[in-house]
Design a protein around this motif. Sequence first.
Motif, PDB file in Angstrom:
ATOM      1  N   MET A 187       0.861  -1.170   0.000  1.00  0.00           N
ATOM      2  CA  MET A 187       0.000   0.000   0.000  1.00  0.00           C
ATOM      3  C   MET A 187       0.910   1.237   0.000  1.00  0.00           C
ATOM      4  N   ASP A 188       0.635   2.163  -0.900  1.00  0.00           N
ATOM      5  CA  ASP A 188       1.475   3.359  -0.941  1.00  0.00           C
ATOM      6  C   ASP A 188       1.099   4.323   0.177  1.00  0.00           C
ATOM      7  N   ARG A 189       1.914   5.329   0.362  1.00  0.00           N
ATOM      8  CA  ARG A 189       1.775   6.253   1.490  1.00  0.00           C
ATOM      9  C   ARG A 189       0.442   7.012   1.432  1.00  0.00           C
ATOM     10  N   PHE A 190       0.045   7.495   0.255  1.00  0.00           N
ATOM     11  CA  PHE A 190      -1.201   8.243   0.123  1.00  0.00           C
ATOM     12  C   PHE A 190      -2.399   7.371   0.501  1.00  0.00           C
ATOM     13  N   THR A 191      -2.459   6.154  -0.002  1.00  0.00           N
ATOM     14  CA  THR A 191      -3.573   5.253   0.279  1.00  0.00           C
ATOM     15  C   THR A 191      -3.655   4.944   1.769  1.00  0.00           C
ATOM     16  N   ARG A 192      -2.505   4.707   2.388  1.00  0.00           N
ATOM     17  CA  ARG A 192      -2.472   4.428   3.837  1.00  0.00           C
ATOM     18  C   ARG A 192      -2.995   5.623   4.619  1.00  0.00           C
ATOM     19  N   ASN A 193      -2.495   6.829   4.304  1.00  0.00           N
ATOM     20  CA  ASN A 193      -2.925   8.031   5.022  1.00  0.00           C
ATOM     21  C   ASN A 193      -4.410   8.334   4.782  1.00  0.00           C
ATOM     22  N   TYR A 194      -4.865   8.126   3.549  1.00  0.00           N
ATOM     23  CA  TYR A 194      -6.270   8.328   3.218  1.00  0.00           C
ATOM     24  C   TYR A 194      -7.143   7.347   3.997  1.00  0.00           C
ATOM     25  N   SER A 195      -6.732   6.101   4.063  1.00  0.00           N
ATOM     26  CA  SER A 195      -7.481   5.078   4.801  1.00  0.00           C
ATOM     27  C   SER A 195      -7.550   5.419   6.282  1.00  0.00           C
ATOM     28  N   ILE A 196      -6.453   5.875   6.833  1.00  0.00           N
ATOM     29  CA  ILE A 196      -6.433   6.262   8.248  1.00  0.00           C
ATOM     30  C   ILE A 196      -7.364   7.446   8.492  1.00  0.00           C
ATOM     31  N   ALA A 197      -7.336   8.440   7.598  1.00  0.00           N
ATOM     32  CA  ALA A 197      -8.201   9.620   7.757  1.00  0.00           C
ATOM     33  C   ALA A 197      -9.675   9.234   7.683  1.00  0.00           C
ATOM     34  N   VAL A 198     -10.025   8.368   6.740  1.00  0.00           N
ATOM     35  CA  VAL A 198     -11.417   7.929   6.616  1.00  0.00           C
ATOM     36  C   VAL A 198     -11.833   7.147   7.855  1.00  0.00           C
ATOM     37  N   LEU A 199     -10.982   6.274   8.330  1.00  0.00           N
ATOM     38  CA  LEU A 199     -11.273   5.503   9.535  1.00  0.00           C
ATOM     39  C   LEU A 199     -11.485   6.418  10.735  1.00  0.00           C
ATOM     40  N   LEU A 200     -10.626   7.416  10.908  1.00  0.00           N
ATOM     41  CA  LEU A 200     -10.779   8.357  12.023  1.00  0.00           C
ATOM     42  C   LEU A 200     -12.076   9.146  11.908  1.00  0.00           C
ATOM     43  N   LEU A 201     -12.435   9.522  10.679  1.00  0.00           N
ATOM     44  CA  LEU A 201     -13.683  10.243  10.468  1.00  0.00           C
ATOM     45  C   LEU A 201     -14.886   9.375  10.838  1.00  0.00           C
ATOM     46  N   VAL A 202     -14.891   8.127  10.400  1.00  0.00           N
ATOM     47  CA  VAL A 202     -15.989   7.209  10.708  1.00  0.00           C
ATOM     48  C   VAL A 202     -16.081   6.963  12.215  1.00  0.00           C
ATOM     49  N   VAL A 203     -14.948   6.725  12.866  1.00  0.00           N
ATOM     50  CA  VAL A 203     -14.940   6.505  14.319  1.00  0.00           C
ATOM     51  C   VAL A 203     -15.437   7.750  15.040  1.00  0.00           C
ATOM     52  N   GLY A 204     -15.018   8.915  14.576  1.00  0.00           N
ATOM     53  CA  GLY A 204     -15.476  10.168  15.183  1.00  0.00           C
ATOM     54  C   GLY A 204     -16.969  10.366  15.044  1.00  0.00           C
ATOM     55  N   LEU A 205     -17.510  10.105  13.857  1.00  0.00           N
ATOM     56  CA  LEU A 205     -18.953  10.247  13.642  1.00  0.00           C
ATOM     57  C   LEU A 205     -19.752   9.249  14.470  1.00  0.00           C
ATOM     58  N   LEU A 206     -19.286   8.008  14.533  1.00  0.00           N
ATOM     59  CA  LEU A 206     -19.974   7.010  15.349  1.00  0.00           C
ATOM     60  C   LEU A 206     -19.933   7.380  16.826  1.00  0.00           C
ATOM     61  N   SER A 207     -18.806   7.895  17.285  1.00  0.00           N
ATOM     62  CA  SER A 207     -18.691   8.323  18.692  1.00  0.00           C
ATOM     63  C   SER A 207     -19.642   9.473  18.973  1.00  0.00           C
ATOM     64  N   TRP A 208     -19.687  10.451  18.065  1.00  0.00           N
ATOM     65  CA  TRP A 208     -20.577  11.595  18.244  1.00  0.00           C
ATOM     66  C   TRP A 208     -22.031  11.128  18.291  1.00  0.00           C
ATOM     67  N   TRP A 209     -22.408  10.218  17.368  1.00  0.00           N
ATOM     68  CA  TRP A 209     -23.778   9.715  17.330  1.00  0.00           C
ATOM     69  C   TRP A 209     -24.116   8.988  18.621  1.00  0.00           C
ATOM     70  N   PHE A 210     -23.208   8.149  19.104  1.00  0.00           N
ATOM     71  CA  PHE A 210     -23.458   7.393  20.335  1.00  0.00           C
ATOM     72  C   PHE A 210     -23.637   8.328  21.518  1.00  0.00           C
ATOM     73  N   LEU A 211     -22.741   9.288  21.668  1.00  0.00           N
ATOM     74  CA  LEU A 211     -22.826  10.214  22.796  1.00  0.00           C
ATOM     75  C   LEU A 211     -24.062  11.104  22.715  1.00  0.00           C
ATOM     76  N   ALA A 212     -24.452  11.470  21.510  1.00  0.00           N
ATOM     77  CA  ALA A 212     -25.630  12.330  21.348  1.00  0.00           C
ATOM     78  C   ALA A 212     -26.926  11.577  21.656  1.00  0.00           C
ATOM     79  N   SER A 213     -26.961  10.291  21.377  1.00  0.00           N
ATOM     80  CA  SER A 213     -28.191   9.530  21.581  1.00  0.00           C
ATOM     81  C   SER A 213     -28.239   8.797  22.914  1.00  0.00           C
ATOM     82  N   TRP A 214     -27.139   8.701  23.609  1.00  0.00           N
ATOM     83  CA  TRP A 214     -27.088   7.962  24.863  1.00  0.00           C
ATOM     84  C   TRP A 214     -27.694   8.791  25.986  1.00  0.00           C
ATOM     85  N   ASN A 215     -28.628   8.198  26.701  1.00  0.00           N
ATOM     86  CA  ASN A 215     -29.282   8.885  27.804  1.00  0.00           C
ATOM     87  C   ASN A 215     -29.439   7.885  28.953  1.00  0.00           C
ATOM     88  N   PRO A 216     -28.581   7.988  29.975  1.00  0.00           N
ATOM     89  CA  PRO A 216     -28.669   7.027  31.074  1.00  0.00           C
ATOM     90  C   PRO A 216     -30.000   7.085  31.826  1.00  0.00           C
TER      91      PRO A 216
END
Length: 139
Positions: free
Chosen positions: A1-30
């Motif tokens: 895997m070349d450097r651009f593809t690796r960095n792009y994959s990491i950025a997309v993964l971080l974005l997805v994890v961030g969005l899922l975390s935001w959604w979970f925290l926004a909808s979670w109500n103890p």
Amino acid sequence: MDRFTRNYSIAVLLLVVGLLSWWFLASWNPRVADLNRILEADAELASYPYTFRVVALDEGVATLSSPRDFDHPAYRFLPLITPELAGKPQDHPDMVAAQERLIHHQRRAQALIIQQPDVDEIRWAFDRRWYTEKGFPLP
């Protein structure tokens, strides 16, 4: 895997994890879990075949699950939890009694939740999840 593809994959993964975390925290109500424990602790509600649940609490408005609504009336739901009602007309005494039991339990769930200090209003939401989990197709 070349450097651009690796960095792009990491950025997309971080974005997805961030969005899922935001959604979970926004909808979670103890508090919703606390209200559901109140319903579960009630012996009378626990003995009924349908489990009423709080599905949301927003600014004093608690949304409770219901096995019926305008499009899915009680006479269609009741034979699912009480098979001996299958085929009986809506005005049959056994069906009427079963509807009254459902109303009683629904009002009991409502009363238990509305008496909580942070709940000002109750709304009902049709519980599609119950039908899906039980394997009953919806029209």
